[in-house]
Design an enzyme around this catalytic site. Structure first.
Site, mmCIF file in Angstrom:
data_model
loop_
_atom_site.group_PDB
_atom_site.id
_atom_site.type_symbol
_atom_site.label_atom_id
_atom_site.label_comp_id
_atom_site.label_asym_id
_atom_site.label_seq_id
_atom_site.Cartn_x
_atom_site.Cartn_y
_atom_site.Cartn_z
ATOM 1 N N ARG A 114 42.967 -8.881 18.763
ATOM 2 C CA ARG A 114 43.706 -8.316 19.896
ATOM 3 C C ARG A 114 42.821 -7.868 21.060
ATOM 4 O O ARG A 114 43.300 -7.555 22.134
ATOM 5 C CB ARG A 114 44.570 -7.146 19.410
ATOM 6 C CG ARG A 114 45.814 -7.614 18.681
ATOM 7 C CD ARG A 114 46.515 -6.474 17.997
ATOM 8 N NE ARG A 114 45.786 -6.020 16.810
ATOM 9 C CZ ARG A 114 46.045 -4.892 16.162
ATOM 10 N NH1 ARG A 114 46.987 -4.086 16.587
ATOM 11 N NH2 ARG A 114 45.352 -4.573 15.091
ATOM 12 N N ARG A 124 14.530 4.341 42.967
ATOM 13 C CA ARG A 124 14.370 3.359 41.887
ATOM 14 C C ARG A 124 13.282 3.790 40.895
ATOM 15 O O ARG A 124 12.581 4.778 41.135
ATOM 16 C CB ARG A 124 14.098 1.986 42.501
ATOM 17 C CG ARG A 124 15.346 1.435 43.239
ATOM 18 C CD ARG A 124 15.010 0.199 44.042
ATOM 19 N NE ARG A 124 14.319 -0.786 43.243
ATOM 20 C CZ ARG A 124 13.483 -1.700 43.743
ATOM 21 N NH1 ARG A 124 13.248 -1.750 45.051
ATOM 22 N NH2 ARG A 124 12.887 -2.556 42.945
ATOM 23 N N ASN A 154 4.916 -3.814 50.729
ATOM 24 C CA ASN A 154 4.113 -3.750 49.498
ATOM 25 C C ASN A 154 3.931 -5.110 48.842
ATOM 26 O O ASN A 154 3.159 -5.258 47.923
ATOM 27 C CB ASN A 154 4.751 -2.777 48.500
ATOM 28 C CG ASN A 154 6.171 -3.173 48.131
ATOM 29 O OD1 ASN A 154 6.869 -3.822 48.914
ATOM 30 N ND2 ASN A 154 6.586 -2.797 46.946
ATOM 31 N N LYS A 192 34.763 -7.099 17.930
ATOM 32 C CA LYS A 192 35.357 -5.794 18.257
ATOM 33 C C LYS A 192 34.366 -4.638 18.126
ATOM 34 O O LYS A 192 34.290 -3.782 19.003
ATOM 35 C CB LYS A 192 36.574 -5.531 17.374
ATOM 36 C CG LYS A 192 37.157 -4.152 17.601
ATOM 37 C CD LYS A 192 38.556 -3.992 17.093
ATOM 38 C CE LYS A 192 38.632 -3.723 15.641
ATOM 39 N NZ LYS A 192 40.006 -3.362 15.234
ATOM 40 N N TYR A 215 11.887 2.257 53.545
ATOM 41 C CA TYR A 215 11.557 1.759 52.214
ATOM 42 C C TYR A 215 10.143 2.212 51.883
ATOM 43 O O TYR A 215 9.201 1.897 52.609
ATOM 44 C CB TYR A 215 11.640 0.224 52.146
ATOM 45 C CG TYR A 215 11.099 -0.283 50.827
ATOM 46 C CD1 TYR A 215 11.740 0.034 49.630
ATOM 47 C CD2 TYR A 215 9.916 -1.021 50.761
ATOM 48 C CE1 TYR A 215 11.232 -0.374 48.406
ATOM 49 C CE2 TYR A 215 9.402 -1.433 49.542
ATOM 50 C CZ TYR A 215 10.058 -1.106 48.371
ATOM 51 O OH TYR A 215 9.536 -1.502 47.157
ATOM 52 N N SER A 245 8.411 6.569 63.982
ATOM 53 C CA SER A 245 9.541 5.736 63.557
ATOM 54 C C SER A 245 9.231 4.248 63.654
ATOM 55 O O SER A 245 8.416 3.826 64.484
ATOM 56 C CB SER A 245 10.759 6.040 64.443
ATOM 57 O OG SER A 245 11.130 7.373 64.251
ATOM 58 N N TYR A 260 34.496 3.297 9.208
ATOM 59 C CA TYR A 260 34.995 2.083 9.847
ATOM 60 C C TYR A 260 34.240 1.856 11.164
ATOM 61 O O TYR A 260 34.109 2.777 11.970
ATOM 62 C CB TYR A 260 36.497 2.226 10.158
ATOM 63 C CG TYR A 260 37.388 2.150 8.934
ATOM 64 C CD1 TYR A 260 37.069 2.857 7.788
ATOM 65 C CD2 TYR A 260 38.530 1.366 8.942
ATOM 66 C CE1 TYR A 260 37.880 2.779 6.666
ATOM 67 C CE2 TYR A 260 39.354 1.288 7.832
ATOM 68 C CZ TYR A 260 39.014 2.001 6.689
ATOM 69 O OH TYR A 260 39.813 1.927 5.594
HETATM 70 C C1 UD1 Z 1 43.439 0.510 6.873
HETATM 71 C C2 UD1 Z 1 43.948 1.241 5.634
HETATM 72 C C3 UD1 Z 1 45.095 2.164 6.030
HETATM 73 C C4 UD1 Z 1 44.635 3.135 7.097
HETATM 74 C C5 UD1 Z 1 44.049 2.385 8.273
HETATM 75 C C6 UD1 Z 1 43.397 3.361 9.223
HETATM 76 C C7 UD1 Z 1 43.634 -0.295 3.765
HETATM 77 C C8 UD1 Z 1 44.256 -1.276 2.869
HETATM 78 N N1 UD1 Z 1 44.418 0.270 4.671
HETATM 79 O O1 UD1 Z 1 44.474 -0.324 7.319
HETATM 80 O O2 UD1 Z 1 45.541 2.892 4.890
HETATM 81 O O3 UD1 Z 1 45.724 3.932 7.509
HETATM 82 O O4 UD1 Z 1 43.021 1.463 7.842
HETATM 83 O O5 UD1 Z 1 43.027 2.695 10.397
HETATM 84 O O6 UD1 Z 1 42.445 -0.032 3.626
HETATM 85 N N2 UD1 Z 1 37.613 -4.893 7.323
HETATM 86 C C9 UD1 Z 1 36.587 -5.629 6.798
HETATM 87 N N3 UD1 Z 1 36.861 -6.649 5.941
HETATM 88 C C10 UD1 Z 1 38.126 -6.941 5.554
HETATM 89 C C11 UD1 Z 1 39.182 -6.184 6.092
HETATM 90 C C12 UD1 Z 1 38.897 -5.151 6.963
HETATM 91 O O7 UD1 Z 1 35.421 -5.392 7.120
HETATM 92 O O8 UD1 Z 1 38.275 -7.858 4.760
HETATM 93 C C13 UD1 Z 1 37.315 -3.816 8.252
HETATM 94 C C14 UD1 Z 1 37.903 -4.057 9.621
HETATM 95 O O9 UD1 Z 1 36.986 -4.716 10.445
HETATM 96 C C15 UD1 Z 1 38.188 -2.649 10.105
HETATM 97 C C16 UD1 Z 1 38.461 -1.881 8.817
HETATM 98 O O10 UD1 Z 1 37.914 -2.632 7.773
HETATM 99 O O11 UD1 Z 1 37.076 -2.076 10.736
HETATM 100 C C17 UD1 Z 1 39.941 -1.634 8.590
HETATM 101 O O12 UD1 Z 1 40.613 -2.836 8.458
HETATM 102 P P1 UD1 Z 1 42.059 -3.061 9.039
HETATM 103 O O13 UD1 Z 1 42.467 -4.445 8.780
HETATM 104 O O14 UD1 Z 1 42.127 -2.561 10.445
HETATM 105 O O15 UD1 Z 1 42.908 -2.104 8.083
HETATM 106 P P2 UD1 Z 1 44.312 -1.497 8.409
HETATM 107 O O16 UD1 Z 1 45.329 -2.501 8.095
HETATM 108 O O17 UD1 Z 1 44.332 -0.896 9.755
#
Ligand code: UD1
Ligand code: MG
Length: 455
Positions: free
Chosen positions: A15, A332, A385, A22, A365, A404, A100
């Protein structure tokens, strides 16, 4: 018991509609993931393991940390699957903190609070929050005694569960041995066909342990980013928080919603910051410093009682006390002003040392220059310079007066006490205490006739 931090950062972030993964999108000019790493580095952990997948190479090369390592998750099969990729790095007696990569602003205090909840009899602790609108999040299901029983993801929740306001922030602390055991028994038998990390909560409860929870001081600490609108919303909230911190420290901020700090700003007492000022990198302001509207100040130190007037741009500059800069000045890298110096409008300086009380007030300058004290550099003076290949030094003594519209063709040296006549092009060294000028004498051609238009 040692602490291991696991940061989930493998997701694509569709998104965002961006080539940039991201977790590398910038908040206050720093990748989201770097915010998380920087906070994690402040915990007492020797190991920060980041799970990467989408854009793995660029993520690896664009973030840094002393204790940072990476683990690859080739396919994103869910948060439980992501954490499982780190299992071989986790010992049974570790405590694992799961963060996260797209939740950048969790405070150190909140994480420390969470970690205190994990001990031998409490192998799992959760960071939860009550939200007015809990849609999209996993809901915290509690029993009649208010004990946590499970987390139910939105897509798997029944209407009663959907009405729950307390949600999973995703952040949790888990005992290593139990974590590995529980991860190994996860299944993907759910609405999204994913291995949910959140399923380990129910496993923990079934094993007879009570799950303790804590909550952050503000919602901002657990806000994640999924699209550009959320990114800018977080940016504004973060900037507001920083402005509030400055005001608590005593700064006068004219409009907290029109200030941006993209780095670290340290301030003395009675600092005033007008609207639309941007600070980047490390900036230090002394006591009684005033920053005018629309200034950009990067990696600079500004000492006591100095005023930077509107629309000035400073980068890697060191300004001593009681100086006046701007409006419309550009300082600068390598600019150094001694006390009481003045740099006025439309003046550009670079690698220039301006002595105590010296003034460069208009349209000049000054580059690759060492200037003494109490000089007055006239409007439109230029240090030439650059010869097209190399840069050369201009040296100016004390109490020099440059008329000047003078060009000082470097390398050149102006002796102390010298005066240079206006409109001169100075190509040779100028002696001390004398008047030197290079322009031709003024003539009047008597009876000169103006040209007329040819027919
Ligand atoms: C998750 C939680 C949810 C919580 C929410 C908070 C789970 C199943 N659910 O949901 O309870 O309320 O976060 O924001 O954990 N990621 C990976 N590998 C994967 C999947 C995800 O690295 O295979 C990473 C994503 O990049 C992201 C984070 O884990 O940074 C969360 O993943 P996302 O898919 O956003 O989980 P949510 O569905 O939002
Ligand atoms: Mg999410």
């Amino acid at each position: 018991m040692s602490l291991k931090v696991v940061i989930l950062a493998a997701g694509k972030g569709t998104r965002m509609r961006s080539q940039l993964p991201k977790v590398l999108q910038p908040l206050a000019q720093k990748p989201l993931l770097q915010h998380v790493i920087d906070t994690a580095e402040c915990l007492n952990s020797k190991s920060i393991i980041t799970v990467i997948g989408h854009g793995a190479d660029s993520v690896k090369s664009r973030v840094k940390g002393e204790h940072l390592s990476f683990v690859m998750q080739e396919q994103q099969l869910g948060t439980g699957h992501a954490v499982a990729q780190t299992a071989s790095h986790i010992s049974d007696n570790d405590t694992v903190l799961i963060l996260y990569g797209d939740v950048p602003l969790t405070s150190l205090e909140t994480l420390k609070d969470l970690l205190t909840l994990v001990d031998d009899t409490h192998p799992l602790a959760l960071l939860t929050i009550n939200l007015e609108d809990s849609s999209g999040y996993g809901r915290i299901v509690r029993n009649n005694h208010f004990q946590v029983e499970a987390i139910v993801e939105e897509k798997d929740a029944n209407p009663d569960q959907k009405a729950i306001k307390e949600v999973n922030t995703g952040i949790m602390a888990v005992h290593g041995g139990h974590l590995k055991l529980w991860l190994s028994s996860l299944s993907s038998d759910n609405a999204q066909g994913e291995y949910y990390l959140t399923d380990i909560i129910e496993m923990c409860v079934h094993a007879g342990f009570e799950v303790h929870t804590t909550t952050p001081k503000t919602e901002l600490e657990v806000l994640g980013v999924n699209n550009k609108a959320q990114l800018q919303d977080l940016e504004r909230r973060y900037q507001l928080q920083q402005a509030e911190r400055l005001m608590v420290e005593g700064a006068t901020v004219i409009d907290a919603s029109r200030l941006d700090i993209r780095g670290k700003l340290s301030i003395g007492q009675d600092v005033t910051i007008d609207v639309n000022v941007v600070f980047e990198g490390d900036v230090t302001l002394g006591d009684n410093v005033t920053i005018g509207a629309n200034c950009i100040i990067k990696n600079s130190v500004i000492a006591n009682n100095t005023t930077i007037s509107a629309f000035s741009h400073l980068e890697e500059a060191t300004i001593a006390e009681n100086c006046v800069v701007g409006p419309y000045a550009r300082l600068r890298p390598g600019t150094e002003l001694m006390a009481e110096a003045k740099i006025g409008n439309f003046v550009e300086t670079k690698k220039a040392k301006i002595g105590k009380g010296s003034k460069v007030n208009h349209l000049s300058y000054v580059g690759d220059t060492i200037m003494g004290n109490d000089c007055n550099i006239g409007a439109g003076t230029i240090t030439c310079n650059y010869d097209g290949v190399n840069k050369h030094l201009t040296q100016i003594g004390d109490q020099v007066f440059i008329g000047s519209d003078t060009q000082l063709v470097a390398p050149v040296s102006i002796g102390s006490g010298a005066t240079v006549g206006a409109g001169s092009t100075i190509t040779k060294d100028v002696p001390m205490n004398e008047l030197t000028l290079s322009r031709s004498k003024q003539l009047t051609i008597k009876g000169w006739v103006k040209p007329t238009k040819r027919v």
